[in-house]
Design a protein around this motif. Sequence first.
Motif, PDB file in Angstrom:
ATOM      1  N   SER A  55       0.806  -1.230   0.000  1.00  0.00           N
ATOM      2  CA  SER A  55       0.000   0.000   0.000  1.00  0.00           C
ATOM      3  C   SER A  55       0.838   1.278   0.000  1.00  0.00           C
ATOM      4  O   SER A  55       0.286   2.367  -0.096  1.00  0.00           O
ATOM      5  N   ILE A  56       2.145   1.171   0.100  1.00  0.00           N
ATOM      6  CA  ILE A  56       3.010   2.356   0.090  1.00  0.00           C
ATOM      7  C   ILE A  56       3.144   2.840  -1.344  1.00  0.00           C
ATOM      8  O   ILE A  56       3.610   2.118  -2.212  1.00  0.00           O
ATOM      9  N   ARG A  57       2.740   4.076  -1.573  1.00  0.00           N
ATOM     10  CA  ARG A  57       2.705   4.624  -2.935  1.00  0.00           C
ATOM     11  C   ARG A  57       3.819   5.638  -3.199  1.00  0.00           C
ATOM     12  O   ARG A  57       3.868   6.213  -4.256  1.00  0.00           O
ATOM     13  N   THR A  58       4.647   5.881  -2.242  1.00  0.00           N
ATOM     14  CA  THR A  58       5.677   6.899  -2.431  1.00  0.00           C
ATOM     15  C   THR A  58       6.944   6.299  -3.051  1.00  0.00           C
ATOM     16  O   THR A  58       7.371   5.210  -2.675  1.00  0.00           O
ATOM     17  N   PRO A  59       7.537   7.001  -4.005  1.00  0.00           N
ATOM     18  CA  PRO A  59       8.804   6.513  -4.560  1.00  0.00           C
ATOM     19  C   PRO A  59       9.976   6.811  -3.627  1.00  0.00           C
ATOM     20  O   PRO A  59      11.067   6.297  -3.804  1.00  0.00           O
ATOM     21  N   LYS A  60       9.726   7.637  -2.621  1.00  0.00           N
ATOM     22  CA  LYS A  60      10.785   8.027  -1.692  1.00  0.00           C
ATOM     23  C   LYS A  60      10.648   7.223  -0.410  1.00  0.00           C
ATOM     24  O   LYS A  60      10.139   7.688   0.598  1.00  0.00           O
ATOM     25  N   ILE A  61      11.136   6.014  -0.450  1.00  0.00           N
ATOM     26  CA  ILE A  61      10.999   5.083   0.674  1.00  0.00           C
ATOM     27  C   ILE A  61      11.767   5.588   1.898  1.00  0.00           C
ATOM     28  O   ILE A  61      11.319   5.426   3.026  1.00  0.00           O
ATOM     29  N   ARG A  62      12.920   6.222   1.680  1.00  0.00           N
ATOM     30  CA  ARG A  62      13.743   6.677   2.804  1.00  0.00           C
ATOM     31  C   ARG A  62      12.969   7.634   3.702  1.00  0.00           C
ATOM     32  O   ARG A  62      12.969   7.488   4.923  1.00  0.00           O
ATOM     33  N   SER A  63      12.311   8.603   3.106  1.00  0.00           N
ATOM     34  CA  SER A  63      11.570   9.566   3.932  1.00  0.00           C
ATOM     35  C   SER A  63      10.411   8.877   4.656  1.00  0.00           C
ATOM     36  O   SER A  63      10.109   9.208   5.803  1.00  0.00           O
ATOM     37  N   TRP A  64       9.783   7.897   4.005  1.00  0.00           N
ATOM     38  CA  TRP A  64       8.704   7.147   4.652  1.00  0.00           C
ATOM     39  C   TRP A  64       9.258   6.373   5.848  1.00  0.00           C
ATOM     40  O   TRP A  64       8.672   6.383   6.938  1.00  0.00           O
ATOM     41  N   LEU A  65      10.391   5.708   5.668  1.00  0.00           N
ATOM     42  CA  LEU A  65      10.998   4.922   6.750  1.00  0.00           C
ATOM     43  C   LEU A  65      11.402   5.827   7.919  1.00  0.00           C
ATOM     44  O   LEU A  65      11.172   5.486   9.089  1.00  0.00           O
ATOM     45  N   ILE A  66      11.992   6.978   7.615  1.00  0.00           N
ATOM     46  CA  ILE A  66      12.413   7.896   8.676  1.00  0.00           C
ATOM     47  C   ILE A  66      11.197   8.405   9.436  1.00  0.00           C
ATOM     48  O   ILE A  66      11.198   8.490  10.657  1.00  0.00           O
TER      49      ILE A  66
END
Length: 165
Positions: free
Chosen positions: A48-59
């Motif tokens: 369900s994660i739609r962001t291409p910027k995984i790093r910012s999501w993880l942080i």
Amino acid sequence: MDNSDDLKSLNEELNFVYRYLRKLKISHEDAEDIVQETAYKFLQYYDSIRTPKIRSWLIRVAINFHYDQFRKNSRVKLDLREDQVKTLSKDLPEEILISYEHWSEIECILSKLKPTYREVLLLKYKWELKYDEIAKILDLKVNTIKTFLARARKEFAKLYREVYK
């Protein structure tokens, strides 16, 4: 998430998150726990994660988890024995309670702010991060962070005056 390249990429991102948490002066053990919980949530919600910027999501997930744990563990406990109280100076327990009440007032006002404003204020003043570090975490430009901080400070001051004047 079956591809070994995806797993290597995730591992690199989680290592970055760990290093970032350590830079925030979070202990090794706590940082490992936070990264483990972050990895679990990532794997749980991967589809369900739609962001291409995984790093910012993880942080963001890691910091939110840390905030939650910090709130759970930061309750003030004054279960001092009488002999301990006698050895303390007379005003120390009062100082503890006053600082706790002051922080409660600040949290109350922060809860009334927009989430973005609350976030930049906490990252800047509680975690003492620099503008470029905040920009990297929130995936925004440095000038945008400065603008948000100025607006957040203004809004915070306005709310503080309304509530405590």
